[in-house]
Design a protein around this motif. Structure first.
Motif, PDB file in Angstrom:
ATOM      1  N   GLY A  14       0.856  -1.196   0.066  1.00 22.59           N
ATOM      2  CA  GLY A  14       0.001  -0.163  -0.102  1.00 22.59           C
ATOM      3  C   GLY A  14       0.876   1.349   0.051  1.00 22.59           C
ATOM      4  N   LEU A  15       0.113   2.420  -0.501  1.00 26.99           N
ATOM      5  CA  LEU A  15       0.824   3.579  -0.325  1.00 26.99           C
ATOM      6  C   LEU A  15       1.469   4.018   0.895  1.00 26.99           C
ATOM      7  N   PRO A  16       2.599   4.951   1.143  1.00 27.01           N
ATOM      8  CA  PRO A  16       2.789   5.220   2.806  1.00 27.01           C
ATOM      9  C   PRO A  16       1.623   5.770   3.178  1.00 27.01           C
ATOM     10  N   GLY A  17       1.261   5.576   4.275  1.00 33.28           N
ATOM     11  CA  GLY A  17       0.123   5.880   4.976  1.00 33.28           C
ATOM     12  C   GLY A  17      -1.093   5.281   4.819  1.00 33.28           C
ATOM     13  N   ALA A  18      -1.056   4.132   3.871  1.00 34.66           N
ATOM     14  CA  ALA A  18      -2.500   3.579   3.443  1.00 34.66           C
ATOM     15  C   ALA A  18      -2.905   2.712   4.970  1.00 34.66           C
ATOM     16  N   GLY A  19      -2.154   2.663   5.534  1.00 30.73           N
ATOM     17  CA  GLY A  19      -2.652   1.879   7.158  1.00 30.73           C
ATOM     18  C   GLY A  19      -2.176   0.626   7.220  1.00 30.73           C
ATOM     19  N   LYS A  20      -0.764   0.119   6.411  1.00 32.24           N
ATOM     20  CA  LYS A  20      -0.271  -1.127   6.702  1.00 32.24           C
ATOM     21  C   LYS A  20       0.486  -1.241   8.090  1.00 32.24           C
ATOM     22  N   SER A  25       8.382  -5.764   9.548  1.00 31.96           N
ATOM     23  CA  SER A  25       8.360  -4.339   8.705  1.00 31.96           C
ATOM     24  C   SER A  25       9.677  -3.978   8.509  1.00 31.96           C
ATOM     25  N   THR A  26      10.136  -3.805   7.078  1.00 30.50           N
ATOM     26  CA  THR A  26      11.659  -3.543   6.900  1.00 30.50           C
ATOM     27  C   THR A  26      11.446  -2.018   7.321  1.00 30.50           C
ATOM     28  N   GLY A  27      10.582  -1.212   7.131  1.00 28.40           N
ATOM     29  CA  GLY A  27      10.832   0.348   7.550  1.00 28.40           C
ATOM     30  C   GLY A  27      11.205   0.296   9.042  1.00 28.40           C
ATOM     31  N   PHE A  36      14.814  -1.030   9.809  1.00 32.26           N
ATOM     32  CA  PHE A  36      15.757   0.189   9.386  1.00 32.26           C
ATOM     33  C   PHE A  36      15.714   1.337  10.288  1.00 32.26           C
ATOM     34  N   ARG A  37      14.405   1.660  10.901  1.00 26.03           N
ATOM     35  CA  ARG A  37      14.363   2.690  11.962  1.00 26.03           C
ATOM     36  C   ARG A  37      15.126   2.421  13.324  1.00 26.03           C
ATOM     37  N   GLN A  38      15.002   0.914  13.682  1.00 28.64           N
ATOM     38  CA  GLN A  38      15.619   0.659  14.906  1.00 28.64           C
ATOM     39  C   GLN A  38      17.264   0.657  14.563  1.00 28.64           C
ATOM     40  N   THR A  70      20.737  -4.553   0.122  1.00 34.05           N
ATOM     41  CA  THR A  70      20.653  -4.417   1.444  1.00 34.05           C
ATOM     42  C   THR A  70      19.285  -4.852   2.100  1.00 34.05           C
ATOM     43  N   THR A  71      18.241  -4.416   1.551  1.00 34.76           N
ATOM     44  CA  THR A  71      16.976  -4.629   2.027  1.00 34.76           C
ATOM     45  C   THR A  71      16.752  -6.229   1.991  1.00 34.76           C
ATOM     46  N   VAL A  72      17.004  -6.769   0.880  1.00 34.32           N
ATOM     47  CA  VAL A  72      16.881  -8.488   0.724  1.00 34.32           C
ATOM     48  C   VAL A  72      17.539  -9.049   2.074  1.00 34.32           C
ATOM     49  N   ASP A  87       5.517  -6.154   5.995  1.00 31.13           N
ATOM     50  CA  ASP A  87       4.940  -4.969   5.716  1.00 31.13           C
ATOM     51  C   ASP A  87       5.967  -4.176   5.251  1.00 31.13           C
ATOM     52  N   GLY A  88       5.664  -3.718   4.056  1.00 38.04           N
ATOM     53  CA  GLY A  88       6.705  -2.884   3.497  1.00 38.04           C
ATOM     54  C   GLY A  88       7.573  -3.554   2.591  1.00 38.04           C
ATOM     55  N   PHE A  89       7.536  -4.853   2.602  1.00 31.58           N
ATOM     56  CA  PHE A  89       8.306  -5.608   1.627  1.00 31.58           C
ATOM     57  C   PHE A  89       7.770  -6.802   0.895  1.00 31.58           C
ATOM     58  N   PHE A  91      -7.632  10.675  13.771  1.00 32.51           N
ATOM     59  CA  PHE A  91      -8.505   9.464  13.600  1.00 32.51           C
ATOM     60  C   PHE A  91      -8.151   8.177  14.750  1.00 32.51           C
ATOM     61  N   GLN A  92      -7.070   8.439  15.378  1.00 31.22           N
ATOM     62  CA  GLN A  92      -6.704   7.653  16.434  1.00 31.22           C
ATOM     63  C   GLN A  92      -5.997   8.105  17.567  1.00 31.22           C
ATOM     64  N   PRO A  93      -6.613   9.008  18.187  1.00 24.55           N
ATOM     65  CA  PRO A  93      -5.747   9.958  19.186  1.00 24.55           C
ATOM     66  C   PRO A  93      -5.592   8.884  20.339  1.00 24.55           C
ATOM     67  N   THR A  99       8.187  12.398  -2.154  1.00 22.82           N
ATOM     68  CA  THR A  99       9.132  11.746  -2.578  1.00 22.82           C
ATOM     69  C   THR A  99       8.829  10.025  -2.442  1.00 22.82           C
ATOM     70  N   ARG A 100       8.357   9.755  -1.085  1.00 26.61           N
ATOM     71  CA  ARG A 100       7.599   8.398  -0.819  1.00 26.61           C
ATOM     72  C   ARG A 100       6.419   8.022  -1.801  1.00 26.61           C
ATOM     73  N   LEU A 101       5.617   9.124  -2.063  1.00 26.63           N
ATOM     74  CA  LEU A 101       4.494   8.823  -3.093  1.00 26.63           C
ATOM     75  C   LEU A 101       5.245   8.409  -4.361  1.00 26.63           C
ATOM     76  N   ASP A 140     -10.272  -2.112   0.684  1.00 23.86           N
ATOM     77  CA  ASP A 140     -10.506  -0.551   0.888  1.00 23.86           C
ATOM     78  C   ASP A 140     -10.136   0.065   1.864  1.00 23.86           C
ATOM     79  N   GLY A 141      -8.930   0.796   1.896  1.00 21.62           N
ATOM     80  CA  GLY A 141      -8.161   1.356   3.223  1.00 21.62           C
ATOM     81  C   GLY A 141      -8.595   2.895   3.487  1.00 21.62           C
ATOM     82  N   GLU A 142      -9.753   3.267   2.799  1.00 27.33           N
ATOM     83  CA  GLU A 142     -10.172   4.560   3.180  1.00 27.33           C
ATOM     84  C   GLU A 142     -11.426   4.573   4.207  1.00 27.33           C
TER      85      GLU A 142
HETATM   86  P1  AP5 Z   1       0.295   3.466   9.284  1.00 29.36           P
HETATM   87  O1  AP5 Z   1      -0.502   2.402   9.335  1.00 29.36           O
HETATM   88  O2  AP5 Z   1       1.068   4.047  10.062  1.00 29.36           O
HETATM   89  O3  AP5 Z   1       0.615   3.627   7.620  1.00 29.36           O
HETATM   90  P2  AP5 Z   1       1.487   2.882   6.700  1.00 29.36           P
HETATM   91  O4  AP5 Z   1       0.898   2.191   5.440  1.00 29.36           O
HETATM   92  O5  AP5 Z   1       2.303   1.558   7.472  1.00 29.36           O
HETATM   93  O6  AP5 Z   1       2.319   3.991   6.391  1.00 29.36           O
HETATM   94  P3  AP5 Z   1       4.343   4.114   6.493  1.00 29.36           P
HETATM   95  O7  AP5 Z   1       4.435   5.514   6.394  1.00 29.36           O
HETATM   96  O8  AP5 Z   1       4.633   3.624   7.533  1.00 29.36           O
HETATM   97  O9  AP5 Z   1       4.353   3.418   5.244  1.00 29.36           O
HETATM   98  P4  AP5 Z   1       5.483   3.500   4.264  1.00 29.36           P
HETATM   99  O10 AP5 Z   1       5.541   2.569   3.329  1.00 29.36           O
HETATM  100  O11 AP5 Z   1       6.013   5.023   3.606  1.00 29.36           O
HETATM  101  O12 AP5 Z   1       6.855   3.368   5.323  1.00 29.36           O
HETATM  102  P5  AP5 Z   1       7.824   2.265   5.750  1.00 29.36           P
HETATM  103  O13 AP5 Z   1       8.038   2.355   7.076  1.00 29.36           O
HETATM  104  O14 AP5 Z   1       7.320   0.954   5.239  1.00 29.36           O
HETATM  105  O15 AP5 Z   1      -0.881   4.930   9.107  1.00 29.36           O
HETATM  106  C1  AP5 Z   1      -0.628   6.219   8.739  1.00 29.36           C
HETATM  107  C2  AP5 Z   1      -1.452   7.170   9.758  1.00 29.36           C
HETATM  108  O16 AP5 Z   1      -2.762   7.050   9.439  1.00 29.36           O
HETATM  109  C3  AP5 Z   1      -1.402   6.773  11.235  1.00 29.36           C
HETATM  110  O17 AP5 Z   1      -1.314   8.019  11.856  1.00 29.36           O
HETATM  111  C4  AP5 Z   1      -2.719   5.889  11.340  1.00 29.36           C
HETATM  112  O18 AP5 Z   1      -3.192   6.203  12.873  1.00 29.36           O
HETATM  113  C5  AP5 Z   1      -3.806   6.569  10.428  1.00 29.36           C
HETATM  114  N1  AP5 Z   1      -4.602   5.568   9.841  1.00 29.36           N
HETATM  115  C6  AP5 Z   1      -4.187   4.336   9.421  1.00 29.36           C
HETATM  116  N2  AP5 Z   1      -5.461   3.819   8.807  1.00 29.36           N
HETATM  117  C7  AP5 Z   1      -6.559   4.716   8.915  1.00 29.36           C
HETATM  118  C8  AP5 Z   1      -7.837   4.751   8.333  1.00 29.36           C
HETATM  119  N3  AP5 Z   1      -8.447   3.685   7.855  1.00 29.36           N
HETATM  120  N4  AP5 Z   1      -8.544   5.774   8.565  1.00 29.36           N
HETATM  121  C9  AP5 Z   1      -7.950   6.920   9.327  1.00 29.36           C
HETATM  122  N5  AP5 Z   1      -6.577   7.151   9.491  1.00 29.36           N
HETATM  123  C10 AP5 Z   1      -5.788   5.884   9.468  1.00 29.36           C
HETATM  124  O19 AP5 Z   1       9.256   2.550   5.097  1.00 29.36           O
HETATM  125  C11 AP5 Z   1       9.881   3.834   5.358  1.00 29.36           C
HETATM  126  C12 AP5 Z   1      11.265   4.041   4.574  1.00 29.36           C
HETATM  127  O20 AP5 Z   1      12.124   2.876   4.706  1.00 29.36           O
HETATM  128  C13 AP5 Z   1      10.898   4.110   3.063  1.00 29.36           C
HETATM  129  O21 AP5 Z   1      10.748   5.287   2.764  1.00 29.36           O
HETATM  130  C14 AP5 Z   1      12.420   3.419   2.454  1.00 29.36           C
HETATM  131  O22 AP5 Z   1      13.139   4.573   2.487  1.00 29.36           O
HETATM  132  C15 AP5 Z   1      12.698   2.341   3.558  1.00 29.36           C
HETATM  133  N6  AP5 Z   1      12.148   0.999   3.091  1.00 29.36           N
HETATM  134  C16 AP5 Z   1      11.313   0.330   3.912  1.00 29.36           C
HETATM  135  N7  AP5 Z   1      11.040  -0.849   3.239  1.00 29.36           N
HETATM  136  C17 AP5 Z   1      11.797  -0.900   2.140  1.00 29.36           C
HETATM  137  C18 AP5 Z   1      11.877  -1.927   0.974  1.00 29.36           C
HETATM  138  N8  AP5 Z   1      11.243  -3.122   0.964  1.00 29.36           N
HETATM  139  N9  AP5 Z   1      12.941  -1.531   0.116  1.00 29.36           N
HETATM  140  C19 AP5 Z   1      13.714  -0.221   0.034  1.00 29.36           C
HETATM  141  N10 AP5 Z   1      13.489   0.659   0.927  1.00 29.36           N
HETATM  142  C20 AP5 Z   1      12.720   0.597   2.219  1.00 29.36           C
END
Ligand code: AP5
Ligand code: ZN
Length: 215
Positions: free
Chosen positions: A7-13, A30-32, A35-37, A63-65, A84-86, A141-143, A170-172, A195-197
């Motif tokens: 899913g797109l960044p912020g889709a709710g994964k 979650s690869t994200g 990486f953050r850890q 690196t990711t693999v 999640d994210g991979f 949405f989730q305080p 950039t992420r989009l 449907d993530g909306e």
């Molecule tokens: P949230 O559940 O946090 O969304 P998400 O889809 O997990 O969004 P991320 O931003 O974490 O995804 P990402 O893919 O950009 O980041 P990742 O860590 O994988 O929800 C977002 C917000 O909305 C929250 O506040 C939540 O409460 C709210 N919400 C959720 N559902 C809702 C709903 N239904 N209604 C209303 N509100 C809702 O990756 C980060 C970085 O790591 C990447 O940019 C990249 O640099 C690197 N990276 C990670 N994986 C890879 C890979 N496989 N390859 C290369 N680089 C990688």
């Protein structure tokens, strides 16, 4: 059960993954998060990936693999896992196919949490994360019960450095590299669109229904 969330960044994964992990008892990989850890711990990996995460660009496939390969060989992944994210690119998806074959663990489902990009800016700029346990919140949405404080552990909530307007753009843009995976898994009959909306709990119900046959 072996499941991928796309899913797109912020889709709710991450939000849905935390719930599936609790309900189905499989680790959330979650690869994200990994990486953050690594960045927080100051490791070599953290130093290698920091500039990519801060700017919103994808970390190189090799690196990711390697990180995922190590993680899926840990004992807790024997009962299955939720990715999640991979994978996020076609080379990553091919590498995962090879790895799953080695491990003798076929994929059960790929859930594509679909949202229109127009909802993402509000979601990402309002997101808050617990510094101690990683739980995710949203100011609207989730305080949390108490502003700035984690309900689960009392930790301090912070904003991710890549939730700025510039890094979000950039992420989009980087999602173009992930789009081909939708057809890649659809052709194999593994893809299920969600449907993530909808409100978080309704999305969760749809996710649980999609995964129920594999529980
Ligand atoms: P949230 O559940 O946090 O969304 P998400 O889809 O997990 O969004 P991320 O931003 O974490 O995804 P990402 O893919 O950009 O980041 P990742 O860590 O994988 O929800 C977002 C917000 O909305 C929250 O506040 C939540 O409460 C709210 N919400 C959720 N559902 C809702 C709903 N239904 N209604 C209303 N509100 C809702 O990756 C980060 C970085 O790591 C990447 O940019 C990249 O640099 C690197 N990276 C990670 N994986 C890879 C890979 N496989 N390859 C290369 N680089 C990688
Ligand atoms: Zn917490």
């Amino acid at each position: 059960m072996q499941v991928i969330l796309i899913g797109l960044p912020g889709a709710g994964k991450g939000t849905q993954a935390a719930k599936i992990q609790a309900e189905f008892g499989i680790p959330h990989v979650s690869t994200g998060d990994m990486f953050r850890q690594a960045i927080a711990s100051g490791s070599d990996l953290g130093r290698q990936v920091k500039a990519y995460l801060d700017s919103g660009r994808l970390v190189p496939d090799e690196t990711t693999v390697a990180v995922v390969r190590d993680r899926l060989q840990k004992p807790d992944a024997e009962k299955g896992f939720l990715l999640d994210g991979f994978p996020r690119t076609v080379p990553q998806a091919r590498a995962l196919d090879d790895l799953l074959q080695e491990l003798g663990k076929p994929l059960d489902r790929v859930l594509y949490i679909h949202v229109d990009p127009s909802v993402l800016k509000e979601r990402l700029t309002g997101r808050r994360i617990c510094r101690s346990c990683g739980a995710t919140y949203h100011v609207k949405f989730q305080p949390p019960k108490v502003e700035g404080v984690c309900d689960v552990c009392g930790g301090e909530l912070y904003q991710r450095p890549d939730d700025t307007e510039e890094a979000v753009a950039t992420r989009l843009e980087q999602f173009k590299q992930t789009e081909p995976l939708i057809a890649y898994y659809e052709e194999r009959g593994l893809l299920k669109r969600i449907d993530g909306e909808q409100p978080i709990e309704k999305v969760h119900e749809d996710v649980v229904a999609a995964l129920a046959p594999f529980k």
